[in-house]
Design an enzyme around this catalytic site. Structure first.
Site, mmCIF file in Angstrom:
data_model
loop_
_atom_site.group_PDB
_atom_site.id
_atom_site.type_symbol
_atom_site.label_atom_id
_atom_site.label_comp_id
_atom_site.label_asym_id
_atom_site.label_seq_id
_atom_site.Cartn_x
_atom_site.Cartn_y
_atom_site.Cartn_z
ATOM 1 N N ASP A 120 0.856 -1.191 0.000
ATOM 2 C CA ASP A 120 0.000 0.000 0.000
ATOM 3 C C ASP A 120 0.892 1.242 0.000
ATOM 4 O O ASP A 120 1.921 1.259 0.672
ATOM 5 C CB ASP A 120 -0.917 0.015 1.237
ATOM 6 N N LYS B 2 -0.919 3.060 6.997
ATOM 7 C CA LYS B 2 -1.644 1.788 6.949
ATOM 8 C C LYS B 2 -0.677 0.609 7.036
ATOM 9 O O LYS B 2 -0.917 -0.359 7.760
ATOM 10 C CB LYS B 2 -2.402 1.686 5.618
ATOM 11 N N THR C 174 -12.303 1.143 -6.467
ATOM 12 C CA THR C 174 -12.762 1.710 -7.738
ATOM 13 C C THR C 174 -14.013 2.550 -7.442
ATOM 14 O O THR C 174 -15.122 2.149 -7.757
ATOM 15 C CB THR C 174 -13.096 0.597 -8.759
ATOM 16 N N GLU D 29 -18.698 -7.241 3.832
ATOM 17 C CA GLU D 29 -18.097 -6.702 5.044
ATOM 18 C C GLU D 29 -18.824 -7.316 6.240
ATOM 19 O O GLU D 29 -20.011 -7.601 6.166
ATOM 20 C CB GLU D 29 -18.194 -5.175 5.049
ATOM 21 N N ASN E 168 -23.978 -7.969 -7.953
ATOM 22 C CA ASN E 168 -24.336 -6.817 -7.114
ATOM 23 C C ASN E 168 -25.613 -6.147 -7.610
ATOM 24 O O ASN E 168 -26.427 -5.677 -6.809
ATOM 25 C CB ASN E 168 -23.181 -5.824 -7.042
ATOM 26 N N PHE F 237 -31.822 -11.256 1.700
ATOM 27 C CA PHE F 237 -31.827 -9.978 0.978
ATOM 28 C C PHE F 237 -33.227 -9.492 0.642
ATOM 29 O O PHE F 237 -33.446 -8.792 -0.327
ATOM 30 C CB PHE F 237 -30.921 -10.024 -0.266
ATOM 31 N N ALA G 151 -36.854 -5.384 4.168
ATOM 32 C CA ALA G 151 -37.205 -3.999 3.853
ATOM 33 C C ALA G 151 -36.634 -3.084 4.931
ATOM 34 O O ALA G 151 -36.430 -3.508 6.077
ATOM 35 C CB ALA G 151 -38.718 -3.857 3.778
ATOM 36 N N CYS H 222 -20.110 -0.492 -2.048
ATOM 37 C CA CYS H 222 -20.222 -1.344 -3.243
ATOM 38 C C CYS H 222 -21.535 -1.168 -3.992
ATOM 39 O O CYS H 222 -21.547 -0.638 -5.097
ATOM 40 C CB CYS H 222 -20.041 -2.806 -2.855
ATOM 41 N N LYS I 26 -24.147 -1.006 7.672
ATOM 42 C CA LYS I 26 -24.749 -2.261 8.114
ATOM 43 C C LYS I 26 -24.049 -2.703 9.394
ATOM 44 O O LYS I 26 -22.984 -2.167 9.716
ATOM 45 C CB LYS I 26 -24.654 -3.320 7.025
HETATM 46 C C1 UDX Z 1 -21.938 -6.337 -1.079
HETATM 47 C C2 UDX Z 1 -22.174 -7.747 -1.662
HETATM 48 O O1 UDX Z 1 -23.062 -8.473 -0.820
HETATM 49 C C3 UDX Z 1 -20.864 -8.483 -1.803
HETATM 50 O O2 UDX Z 1 -21.057 -9.747 -2.376
HETATM 51 C C4 UDX Z 1 -19.929 -7.647 -2.649
HETATM 52 O O3 UDX Z 1 -18.682 -8.254 -2.771
HETATM 53 C C5 UDX Z 1 -19.768 -6.255 -2.079
HETATM 54 O O4 UDX Z 1 -21.031 -5.645 -1.905
HETATM 55 P P1 UDX Z 1 -21.470 -5.396 1.367
HETATM 56 O O5 UDX Z 1 -21.334 -4.039 0.740
HETATM 57 O O6 UDX Z 1 -20.478 -5.814 2.404
HETATM 58 O O7 UDX Z 1 -21.425 -6.519 0.242
HETATM 59 O O8 UDX Z 1 -22.911 -5.423 2.046
HETATM 60 P P2 UDX Z 1 -24.247 -6.278 1.915
HETATM 61 O O9 UDX Z 1 -24.299 -7.277 2.983
HETATM 62 O O10 UDX Z 1 -24.475 -6.729 0.521
HETATM 63 O O11 UDX Z 1 -25.312 -5.142 2.264
HETATM 64 C C6 UDX Z 1 -25.425 -3.981 1.434
HETATM 65 C C7 UDX Z 1 -26.488 -3.049 1.941
HETATM 66 O O12 UDX Z 1 -27.774 -3.597 1.728
HETATM 67 C C8 UDX Z 1 -26.405 -2.713 3.430
HETATM 68 O O13 UDX Z 1 -26.624 -1.319 3.595
HETATM 69 C C9 UDX Z 1 -27.536 -3.513 4.040
HETATM 70 O O14 UDX Z 1 -28.048 -2.917 5.202
HETATM 71 C C10 UDX Z 1 -28.551 -3.500 2.906
HETATM 72 N N1 UDX Z 1 -29.505 -4.627 2.938
HETATM 73 C C11 UDX Z 1 -29.051 -5.902 2.823
HETATM 74 C C12 UDX Z 1 -30.862 -4.372 3.046
HETATM 75 O O15 UDX Z 1 -31.303 -3.218 3.138
HETATM 76 N N2 UDX Z 1 -31.726 -5.438 3.058
HETATM 77 C C13 UDX Z 1 -31.313 -6.725 2.944
HETATM 78 O O16 UDX Z 1 -32.160 -7.622 2.948
HETATM 79 C C14 UDX Z 1 -29.928 -6.964 2.826
#
Ligand code: UDX
Length: 442
Positions: free
Chosen positions: A32, A37, A88, A158, A217, A258, A261, A269, A332
């Site tokens: 890095d 870091k 990115t 994450e 995604n 997923f 609500a 991401c 989250k």
């Molecule tokens: C996401 C993808 O899941 C992962 O595979 C990719 O590599 C990177 O992006 P991440 O950003 O860590 O991972 O979070 P994720 O668990 O996907 O949640 C994303 C957002 O969606 C959060 O803000 C979460 O609160 C929200 N969410 C998730 C909802 O609002 N409802 C759900 O049912 C699930």
């Protein structure tokens, strides 16, 4: 067999990948340009919160399999596989992805590669990036060097980053059609344990591999916005979206995951990836294919405004002079990441409407303070809820999910709770005399 691996970028993706590759028995150097870091990681401390990562860093540093450096030369001389794990982000004022960090890694590294090597991209990039980087490498690398560029997208979440990296759902590898096979052979060695344990390995072309990540995604974002659109309907019709999600989720073709609500998706991401995907589709002349993602994005953003309106409504029509407790700032639970966090966005909007907002989050306070210095940050739940006219749960940390009305009865001024993640039991709060509002719940 142990491989020599370099990982460029030590953020959520890179630092976790480096530690996990070492955990698998490989010799790993994490690279890095940020000296602070590198120094922190060399002490075994992740520069962000990720469950289990500090322990993994420490044990692998102690075992001599892992080190961190700012020297590209050191990495170029050492590694057979060069993973790219830099960010990115969304370009300023545009939907497209900013690839300058990825490009910089390749431009800096390529001229130093004096032995056969494979560059394995992990960052989420627009389709066509690997081919473009390949051309850059061909131009910049010493003429007698054999360098392959392949794409090995990362799907880690994450909060579960270590687990997702060590035992992924699948491994995807995109190789050039004329690949001599070295990228695949090396990838099979690197992930030998997971492959032996039955994790599927999908070997495809580079374009498909790049698309797999953005498609995944986009699908997840669509699923969340779908259920949030249903929440809007449930509110209009007097129905309950949580029960609806349970019921449709029993259909294996739909699945319950997923379908929660709430105030919608955020993070580093999903929001920027669906926008970059739309931008790339436009460049390719296929923008119509992804116009639905605009709707996915607007449903998602609408949740944030809607939540602010719900808060205004519950306090009687004006936020001026009210005290609002916000529980949760991270995008989250189990993360200190506040990038595009709906929770913080809502806290900011409410404050702009004249409320005094007190925010508490178990891990994300420091990051939040840097981004939104004007909000008040509390020491703990009670401090945040002290004399509150309304309490908001905006990130579903266990500490908040486990809250009971009696914990807050004598702390707040008004017994009103808004559950932005539908993670509390409405009956429990209502029977204790609280006004409870969820998202798309009766
Ligand atoms: C996401 C993808 O899941 C992962 O595979 C990719 O590599 C990177 O992006 P991440 O950003 O860590 O991972 O979070 P994720 O668990 O996907 O949640 C994303 C957002 O969606 C959060 O803000 C979460 O609160 C929200 N969410 C998730 C909802 O609002 N409802 C759900 O049912 C699930």
């Amino acid at each position: 067999m142990a491989c020599n691996i370099a990982v460029f970028g030590t953020g959520y993706l890179g630092a976790t990948h480096a530690a996990c590759m070492a955990e698998l028995g490989h010799q790993v150097v994490g690279v890095d340009v940020d000296a602070a870091k590198v120094e922190k990681l060399s002490r075994g401390e992740a520069p962000f919160f990720e469950p289990g990562l500090d322990d993994l860093l420490k044990s692998n540093l102690d075992a001599g399999r892992l080190r961190f450096t700012s020297s590209y030369e050191e990495a170029a001389e050492f590694a057979d596989a060069h993973f790219i794990g830099v960010a990115t982000p969304q370009k300023r004022g545009e939907f497209g992805a900013d690839l300058s960090f990825v490009d910089t890694v390749v431009c800096t590294l390529a001229p130093m590669l004096r032995r056969p090597a494979v560059i394995l991209g992990k960052s989420t990039v627009p389709v066509g990036t690997a081919a473009r980087l390949s051309a850059m490498v061909a131009e910049l690398a010493p003429s007698d060097s054999i360098i392959e560029v392949a794409w090995n997208p990362e799907f880690l979440r994450e909060g579960f980053a270590v687990q997702d990296t060590l035992t992924p759902d699948r491994i995807v590898l995109g190789v050039h059609a004329q690949s001599a096979g070295r990228a695949e052979a090396l990838t099979r060695e690197i992930y030998a344990k997971a492959i032996a344990d039955g994790v599927p390995l999908v070997v495809t072309d580079r374009e498909t591999a790049e698309l797999v990540k953005t498609a995944a995604n986009a699908f997840l974002a669509t699923k969340i916005s779908f259920i949030n659109a249903m929440a809007e309907l449930c509110e209009a019709a007097g129905a309950d979206v949580s029960e609806l999600a349970d019921a449709i989720g029993y259909d294996a073709r739909i699945g319950r995951r997923f379908l929660n609500a709430g105030i919608g998706f955020g993070g580093g991401c999903l929001p920027k990836d669906i926008r970059a995907f739309m931008a790339r589709a436009g460049e390719l002349g296929a923008n119509q294919a992804l116009t639905f993602l605009r709707e996915v994005d607007s449903i998602n953003m609408r949740r944030r405004t809607k939540m602010m309106e719900t808060v205004r409504d519950i306090v009687g029509g004006s936020l001026i002079g009210t005290r609002v407790a916000v529980l949760g700032a991270a995008f989250k639970p189990d993360s200190d990441d506040i990038r595009d966090s709906p929770a913080l966005n809502i806290a900011g909007q409410i404050q702009l409407q004249g409320a005094s907002v007190s925010v508490y989050d178990p891990k994300a306070i420091e990051n939040s303070r840097r981004l939104f210095p004007t909000l008040d940050y509390a020491r703990d739940i009670n401090d945040a809820c002290d004399n509150a006219d309304v309490t908001l749960v905006l990130t579903e940390w266990d500490d908040f999910k486990n809250l009971l009305p009696e914990d807050l009865d004598s702390v707040v001024r008004q017994r009103r709770i808004i559950d932005g993640r539908n993670c509390l039991d409405p009956a429990v709060w209502r029977s204790a005399g609280w006004i409870y509002r969820g998202v798309g719940r009766k």
